[in-house]
Design an enzyme around this catalytic site. Structure first.
Site, PDB file in Angstrom:
ATOM      1  N   LYS A  53     -15.609 -23.945  -0.812  1.00 38.94           N
ATOM      2  CA  LYS A  53     -16.302 -23.261  -1.917  1.00 38.94           C
ATOM      3  C   LYS A  53     -17.497 -24.087  -2.382  1.00 38.94           C
ATOM      4  CE  LYS A  53     -12.077 -20.896  -3.161  1.00 38.94           C
ATOM      5  NZ  LYS A  53     -10.880 -20.797  -3.991  1.00 38.94           N
ATOM      6  N   GLN A 106      -8.535 -23.802  -9.113  1.00 37.39           N
ATOM      7  CA  GLN A 106      -7.878 -23.583  -7.821  1.00 37.39           C
ATOM      8  C   GLN A 106      -6.358 -23.470  -8.005  1.00 37.39           C
ATOM      9  OE1 GLN A 106      -9.432 -23.092  -4.809  1.00 37.39           O
ATOM     10  NE2 GLN A 106      -7.402 -22.682  -3.981  1.00 37.39           N
ATOM     11  N   ASP A 129     -13.062 -15.677 -10.713  1.00 33.22           N
ATOM     12  CA  ASP A 129     -11.960 -15.309  -9.813  1.00 33.22           C
ATOM     13  C   ASP A 129     -11.381 -13.940 -10.196  1.00 33.22           C
ATOM     14  OD1 ASP A 129     -11.267 -16.691  -7.564  1.00 33.22           O
ATOM     15  OD2 ASP A 129     -10.005 -18.177  -8.577  1.00 33.22           O
TER      16      ASP A 129
END
Ligand code: NAD
Length: 303
Positions: A53, A106, A129
């Site tokens: 990422k 994460q 997200d």
């Protein structure tokens, strides 16, 4: 034979489009989008996803902020960190205090931390997200749009639309009902006017339900469970499943396969995504797209 949807190529096209938009934003406002990537602990798989990422951000001109916290960090310290990022204008390099930018925590988090609690502390406007309960709630409501769509389900829809598969009025079956893939994928298909059925681990005779589908999104995490004979001729098959199976012929000792038996299904389907090289490369790309969208909202609001 099915048209094989090349996720890598589609992702590359979208990445070029994002890079172009980032350049245009930078020229217009003198600022680039920013994404805070928070990782807790040193799980190898998480480190590798986060690395991908951060690298992708750099390639597209998006600034990434690295927040690496130790495995033992307390839930309250992690939440404090999230609160700081919520009000940190630099996460978008806005120049002004603003609530619109990207924060990614994460997953999975260590067992002593309540993931849902942490995710719900992320500012809605920075929830790139798309996992904030309110963003998911809006996804589930008619005539409401969340600020961000979860990346993997968004990738599935993007792959369908960029392959010319229309969704409206079609029968769609989603295999799996997880919060991060199956459930939001089914909600997105519903928003796109498909008639949606969800197959899950307690569904009896899934093959007869899947055989009716014009569109199948497979996200069960069950290697090659969906056979060619389960697919309606001409259907579009998006395989999210990413499963490692033993393969002594490989140096690593394993290979990745999807939830669909690709060899069989590709003889019946109209379109199909491979594993690897289908949904995988698109997921990170959708994260970057969400970051760009958040930045555009922020820059326009503060201009
Ligand atoms: P999960 O384990 O959280 O959920 C799996 C879902 O599948 C559950 O809802 C369960 O009810 C259902 N299921 C399990 N066995 C089933 C069966 N035999 N028949 C029908 N349904 C069944 O998994 P997840 O996080 O949703 O991920 C699903 C798969 O997608 C995994 O292989 C994962 O690695 C992969 N994945 C890929 C990407 C990507 O970017 N390519 C992203 C996320 C997840």
């Amino acid at each position: 034979m099915a048209t094989v949807i090349d996720g890598k190529a589609v992702a590359q096209t979208i990445r070029s489009e994002i890079a172009e938009e980032v350049r245009a934003l930078s020229q217009k406002y003198g600022k680039v989008p920013g994404l805070a990537v928070v990782i807790v602990g040193n799980r190898k798989d998480s480190q590798s996803y986060v690395g991908m990422k951060r690298k992708a951000c750099a390639e597209l001109g998006i600034k990434s902020f690295d927040i690496d916290l130790p495995e033992q960090v307390s839930e309250s310290d992690l939440i404090k960190q999230v609160h700081q990022l919520n009000v940190n204008p630099d996460v978008h390099v806005c120049g002004k205090k603003c609530m619109q930018s990207g924060i990614l925590v994460q997953l999975p988090l260590p067992k002593h931390i309540n993931e849902e609690k942490v995710l719900s502390e992320i500012s809605l406007e920075k929830d790139v997200d798309g996992f904030h309960p309110l963003n998911i709630g809006k996804l589930a409501m008619k005539d409401r749009d969340p600020l961000f769509l979860p990346c993997t389900p968004k990738a599935c829809i993007e792959l369908l639309s960029r392959s010319g598969v229309s969704i409206k009025g079609k029968k769609a079956v989603v295999v799996g009902r997880s919060n991060i893939v199956g459930l939001p994928a089914s909600l997105l298909l519903l928003k796109a006017d498909a008639t949606v059925t969800i197959v899950h681990s307690r569904t009896t005779q899934p093959e007869s339900i899947i055989r009716e589908a014009d569109i199948v999104i497979a996200a069960a995490g069950q290697p090659m469970m969906i056979k060619g004979s389960w697919i309606k001729p001409g259907a579009a098959v998006i395989d999210v499943g990413t499963n490692a199976v033993d393969d002594p012929t490989k140096k690593s000792g394993y290979r990745l396969v999807g939830d669909v038996d690709f060899e069989e299904a590709s003889k019946v389907a109209g379109w199909i995504t491979p594993v690897p090289g289908g949904v995988g490369p698109m997921t990170v790309t959708m994260l970057l797209h969400n970051t760009l969208e958040g930045a555009k909202r922020c820059f326009e609001k503060n201009h």
